[in-house]
Each structure stands twice: as structure tokens, then as C-alpha cells.
Write an enzyme that holds these catalytic residues in place. Structure first.
Site, PDB file in Angstrom:
ATOM      1  N   ASN A   9       0.869  -1.180   0.000  1.00 27.16           N
ATOM      2  CA  ASN A   9       0.000   0.000   0.000  1.00 27.16           C
ATOM      3  C   ASN A   9       0.907   1.232   0.000  1.00 27.16           C
ATOM      4  O   ASN A   9       1.435   1.620   1.040  1.00 27.16           O
ATOM      5  CB  ASN A   9      -0.883  -0.041   1.266  1.00 27.16           C
ATOM      6  CG  ASN A   9      -1.761   1.196   1.395  1.00 27.16           C
ATOM      7  OD1 ASN A   9      -1.875   1.989   0.466  1.00 27.16           O
ATOM      8  ND2 ASN A   9      -2.387   1.353   2.557  1.00 27.16           N
ATOM      9  N   LYS A  11       0.161   4.243  -0.453  1.00 27.75           N
ATOM     10  CA  LYS A  11      -0.503   5.475   0.032  1.00 27.75           C
ATOM     11  C   LYS A  11      -0.203   6.622  -0.939  1.00 27.75           C
ATOM     12  O   LYS A  11       0.012   6.369  -2.122  1.00 27.75           O
ATOM     13  CB  LYS A  11      -0.104   5.753   1.478  1.00 27.75           C
ATOM     14  CG  LYS A  11      -0.316   4.502   2.364  1.00 27.75           C
ATOM     15  CD  LYS A  11      -0.186   4.759   3.832  1.00 27.75           C
ATOM     16  CE  LYS A  11      -0.417   3.458   4.606  1.00 27.75           C
ATOM     17  NZ  LYS A  11      -0.374   3.617   6.055  1.00 27.75           N
ATOM     18  N   HIS A  94      -9.930   1.347   4.735  1.00 26.13           N
ATOM     19  CA  HIS A  94      -8.685   1.626   5.462  1.00 26.13           C
ATOM     20  C   HIS A  94      -8.942   2.696   6.534  1.00 26.13           C
ATOM     21  O   HIS A  94      -9.684   3.647   6.294  1.00 26.13           O
ATOM     22  CB  HIS A  94      -7.608   2.109   4.476  1.00 26.13           C
ATOM     23  CG  HIS A  94      -6.239   2.081   5.075  1.00 26.13           C
ATOM     24  ND1 HIS A  94      -5.815   3.012   6.004  1.00 26.13           N
ATOM     25  CD2 HIS A  94      -5.201   1.225   4.898  1.00 26.13           C
ATOM     26  CE1 HIS A  94      -4.571   2.727   6.355  1.00 26.13           C
ATOM     27  NE2 HIS A  94      -4.171   1.643   5.706  1.00 26.13           N
ATOM     28  N   GLU A 154      -6.122  -4.852  10.826  1.00 29.87           N
ATOM     29  CA  GLU A 154      -5.132  -3.779  10.922  1.00 29.87           C
ATOM     30  C   GLU A 154      -5.547  -2.796  12.009  1.00 29.87           C
ATOM     31  O   GLU A 154      -6.327  -1.861  11.762  1.00 29.87           O
ATOM     32  CB  GLU A 154      -4.998  -3.063   9.572  1.00 29.87           C
ATOM     33  CG  GLU A 154      -3.964  -1.962   9.609  1.00 29.87           C
ATOM     34  CD  GLU A 154      -3.581  -1.474   8.226  1.00 29.87           C
ATOM     35  OE1 GLU A 154      -2.546  -1.904   7.721  1.00 29.87           O
ATOM     36  OE2 GLU A 154      -4.335  -0.667   7.651  1.00 29.87           O
TER      37      GLU A 154
HETATM   38  P1  PGA Z   1       2.406   0.586   7.673  1.00 36.20           P
HETATM   39  O1  PGA Z   1       1.002   0.848   6.982  1.00 36.20           O
HETATM   40  O2  PGA Z   1       2.952  -0.687   7.147  1.00 36.20           O
HETATM   41  O3  PGA Z   1       3.238   1.784   7.277  1.00 36.20           O
HETATM   42  O4  PGA Z   1       2.159   0.534   9.152  1.00 36.20           O
HETATM   43  C1  PGA Z   1       0.132  -0.206   6.741  1.00 36.20           C
HETATM   44  C2  PGA Z   1      -1.166   0.351   6.239  1.00 36.20           C
HETATM   45  O5  PGA Z   1      -1.647   1.348   6.794  1.00 36.20           O
HETATM   46  O6  PGA Z   1      -1.739  -0.162   5.279  1.00 36.20           O
END
Ligand code: PGA
Length: 231
Positions: A9, A11, A94, A154
């Protein structure tokens, strides 16, 4: 057993040039038996789709969100049917969508329906059991077959911030994944997400009831992500 599904991901990161460079550097050897799903920003999807298909790379593509509406007069939105020719998956629900864009459970349910209509597999993020129960009660199709949805546990507190990793306790992850599996069936995939990195990936991927991970920060560098995929 290692991970069978690993999601990157990205982002809101990377320029088009940086996205292309990542793909050129990412090593695709040894991915047999694994499903690796890249979820870049929407702006990169056509370019990455072209690169992956012309080079026959064993990678799947997904988006990070989807419109709750069908195609039509919704300025700024991209519908599931529009993106379907380019992607097989879509992250939905999310916690950052809730935190920064005020997304509600009901909007997530609408998004799930649009994805189902377009035959895009949801990667459904769950902060807790309550969310899972809500979605299941509003969208029982999620469990109609083991491939209908990829579930991700998550906890928002475990998402990395400012480059700092703060993963959830692995035994707590296993315990909640077990409870989730009791609701959705033992063949559905449940991933863990939150601060996965090369040091802890193996621990999470070996947990009972966990089939892989959703990786944010540590997916931005192709070598780091590769180390996680092969953990
Ligand atoms: P992270 O993010 O691996 O940077 O903690 C995971 C996510 O929010 O999908």
C-alpha cells in the site's frame, strides 16, 4: 509457512518516475505460490498496468480506494467499473480513510457492493471485530466463496507513523484472527497490517490464522519490500 498474499500500500507516495523506477528494481524471482498485489495511487495505475502486462510480471494491481457510487455525475470520483480493466483488487475501509476523509461503515458497504458488481476483489481493512460483524450483516456475499474477499486485520494504533514502526503484539493478532475466522470461515484469507518490516515479517507471516500482510511504509523501497515478500 510463509505468507501467501502480500499487499503493498504505497498510500500518497511516489511520482510517476519513482513508481516506474520501483517496478524496474523489484525482483520478481521466486514469487511462485505467492500473490503480490501492488496498490499505488490511482495516477500510477495505467502506467504500471502497461509495464506489468508487457513484461509479463507476476504482480497483481489494486487501487487504494473506490467510489461508493456507480459511474455517472460524481465529479472527482473513479468508479469500480471504470478501473476494472486495469486492476483486480481494491483496498477498502482503510482506517486512514476514516481518519482523514470521515468515511463511515455504510460508505464502506456501498463500496463493497460496487466492487462486487465490477468483479474486483476487495481487500477489506478491519480495525476490530465490530467492523467485521457490521459488514457481514450488511453484505453476506463477502463469504460466498474463499476468494470473494481478502480480509485484513489492521489495528490503527499499529500503523507506522513518521518512519517509526509500532506493530501489534503477534499473539494478540493471532487471537483476533482466530475469532474473525470463526465468523468468515477457515478458508478465507486474513492478512495482518501495521508496521510490517523485514525484521518482523516472518513472525507475523508464521502466525496461525494469518495468510500474509498489508505493508505500507516498508513497501516503498523495492529491496525492503522484496525482503518482506521472501520472509
Ligand atoms: P504501515 O502501513 O505498514 O506503514 O504501518 C500499513 C497500512 O496502513 O496499510
Amino acid at each position: 509457512m510463509g505468507a501467501s498474499i502480500i499487499v503493498a500500500n504505497w498510500k500518497a507516495n511516489k511520482t510517476p518516475d519513482e513508481a516506474a523506477a520501483w517496478l524496474q528494481e523489484f525482483k520478481t524471482e521466486g514469487l511462485e505460490g505467492k500473490t503480490v498485489i501492488l496498490c499505488p495511487s490511482l495516477v500510477h495505475v495505467p502506467q504500471l498496468h502497461y509495464f506489468i502486462t508487457t513484461n509479463h510480471m507476476p504482480l497483481a494491481l489494486g487501487v487504494q480506494d473506490i467510489s461508493p457510487f456507480d459511474s455517472g455525475a460524481y465529479t472527482g470520483a473513479v468508479s469500480a467499473k471504470q478501473i476494472k480493466p486495469l486492476v483486480s483488487y481494491a483496498i477498502v475501509g482503510h482506517s486512514e480513510r476514516r481518519k482523514y476523509f470521515h468515511e463511515t461503515n455504510d460508505e464502506v458497504v456501498e463500496k463493497l457492493k460496487r466492487l462486487q458488481d465490477a468483479a474486483i476483489i476487495p481487500i477489506l481493512c478491519l480495525s476490530d471485530m465490530g467492523q467485521l460483524e457490521y459488514y457481514l450483516s450488511h453484505d453476506p456475499d463477502l463469504t460466498k466463496n474463499p476468494d470473494a474477499c481478502v480480509f485484513v486485520y489492521e489495528p490503527p494504533s499499529a500503523i507506522s507513523g513518521g518512519g517509526v514502526y509500532k506493530p501489534e503484539d503477534p499473539s494478540a493478532v493471532s487471537a483476533i484472527a482466530k475469532k474473525m475466522q470463526e465468523k468468515i470461515g477457515s478458508t478465507a484469507a486474513i492478512l495482518y497490517g501495521g508496521s510490517i518490516n523485514p525484521e518482523n515479517a516472518k513472525t507475523f507471516f508464521q502466525l496461525e490464522h494469518i495468510s500474509g500482510g498489508l505493508v505500507g511504509q516498508a513497501s516503498l523501497d523495492p529491496q525492503t519490500f522484496s525482503a518482506i515478500v521472501h520472509a
